[in-house]
Design a protein around this motif. Structure first.
Motif: not given
Lengths: 329, 329
Positions: A229, A233, A236-237, A239, B80, B92, B124, B126, B131-132
């Motif tokens: 996963f 993420t 999404l961030t 990175q 969503m 988030y 979220i 960090h 993880n979200v």
């Protein structure tokens, strides 16, 4: 020099045919997309008769001209061609399995040309969770019989279903399977991870290495069901770019595979140093595994070549198929 | 009694609409296949104008008549629908996250009807691997605010992407994700494992339990990439029938998930006993997890109900959306 053996590596999706000379050297090679799940269907004449049998058609396409040019030449084949869905089933032999045990268990199918095709059996391990291989046993025998002093070594065959094989005193004694390649494809093509991936066609070593290191890190202890996963993420961030994601996922999964393997190996060996590793298979995939294995602490990792053709040569020799030859290798 | 709130649970594939009464009790509920990835496309008139916007169409279909019957009723939505691909992005909020923090960060979109839809942000974390979640935060808040004394408890939300959430003093403090459901589907539909599976439509508890026990056994230490292959080999050797294979694979993967989770939990807690677990989600799936968790040593496992609608109710209340109400729950 006269050809001595036709050797077929006949899998699910492809068929490789080798024409081998007096010492087992490759004189000619062909690769066809005629695996047992995609056999030819167009009717052709073989030995004067119309033929619709896919195995006969593929066999003729792969080496009909070689058979014409070399009357009486023996033919040997390994891989899924010997499965229940193959041309002739060659039942599994159990571990521990040796060259001798396998060479005395070849199954024969007579082709329309009147030529016998000798099929190598697969190997089964009756552990609590059984394990099977078909085709890989031949590659392992090829390496065992072309490299001396092969004790205390682990042979790795990366692929859709990676195999890790322990050999000892000429026997294939134990093996494990990881469905890494197939699960990688399924995760990239049929889960949410694929939606943000872009395939650049170029290997991104840094992204791969990052995936490996995550798998080996404390975060990796949650296992691949969880770490996968992070491809989403980290994307999404910001990175991990879309083009980095495929190789990151590849690194994650291969990292989890070698991490689990090394844990099992270390558990068995106690204080003994890690064994040498010989990899067999697609060169680029082997390079990925080599990187991951090095990162995981396996210092001695090498790649073997021509394992399949060497294995088929040694099996044919042990089975007495080469008795017409005067100058065996 | 007069309805007080329209609460929408709007995910990727489905949209559930709740009409809630003065104490948050469900007066009416509808389930539509109008997730944000499959919005309606047929033009309709809304508020006297022709409309082609999928979000407006789905919204109108889900609760247009409730809005007509209850002028001025507030609307809140989670899931969503607040993602970058949703109706309006609700960025988030970071962990630790509380009811108050989330309720003050609702994003608003004004619909063609002139009604505001208040959208709950996701959460979220960090961590090194970020993880979200989106939607699950609302369910967790629902459980937190309808059950007293919820400290030292782990909330599990099984699904395509299972979440495991630690709550403490009213805060959602940490969570992990496992892609178990989605990888199960990908493995069964898009790998060799599917070829020998038959789906009987009935849950095979013994096959499921066997998979769980393999994952928790020494054999399971090689991880899911390896143990998954046993579904094939146990089938090949006649030890697992085609109809047993799907639930065996389900047990394997859920077993690996709870095994990894319990390792992490035990590592954190040292000598403290394992925490109570509250599961939220599809009842049948929660029962599978309950079995696996029990087998893994978690003795206190229960299932929560109406978590989403309770969460939306408490968020709307904390956000002051219910200020017209005289008899709040």
């Amino acid at each position: 020099m006269q050809a001595q053996l036709i050797a077929l590596d006949w899998g699910t999706t492809s068929l490789r045919a080798y024409l081998l000379g007096p010492a087992g050297q490759v004189q000619n090679m062909r690769s066809l997309a005629c695996g047992i799940m995609q056999l030819p269907t167009a009717t052709r004449h073989i030995a004067g008769q119309p033929c619709v049998d896919g195995f006969e058609l593929a066999f003729d396409e792969a080496c009909g001209d070689w058979l014409d040019a070399n009357p009486g030449i023996p033919v040997i084949a390994c891989g899924m061609v010997g499965s229940a869905q193959g041309w002739r089933e060659a039942p599994y032999r159990t571990t521990p399995a040796s060259l001798k045990a396998l060479s005395t268990a070849l199954q024969t199918v007579r082709s329309m040309r009147g030529v016998d095709v000798h099929i190598v059996p697969g190997v089964i391990q009756h552990s609590t969770l059984p394990n099977v291989m078909r085709g890989e046993e031949t590659q392992v025998l090829g390496v065992m019989h072309s490299q001396p002093n092969l004790n205390d070594c682990l042979i790795g065959l990366p692929g859709s279903h990676s195999k890790w094989v322990q050999v000892q005193d000429g026997y294939l004694v134990h093996f494990d399977t990881f469905m890494t390649g197939e699960l990688y494809a399924a995760a990239c093509e049929h889960t949410i991870l694929g939606r943000t991936q872009q395939h650049s066609g170029q290997f991104d070593g840094a992204a791969f290495e990052r995936g490996v290191r995550v798998a080996l890190s404390p975060d990796g202890q949650l296992g691949p069901l969880s770490t996968l996963f992070s491809a989403r993420t980290l994307g999404l961030t910001g990175q991990l770019t879309p083009t980095q994601q495929p190789d990151y996922v590849s690194g994650l999964l291969i990292g989890h595979e070698v991490s689990a393997l090394s844990r099992a190996v270390r558990q068995c060996r106690g204080d003994k140093p890690l064994p040498a590793i010989i990899l067999i298979g697609n060169a680029q995939l082997c390079q990925r595994y080599q990187r991951a294995l090095n990162t995981c602490g396996f210092a001695d990792v090498s790649q073997a070549e021509q394992a399949t053709e060497q294995g088929l040569w040694h099996l044919a020799k042990a089975a007495g198929l080469l008795h017409h030859t005067q100058t065996e290798g």
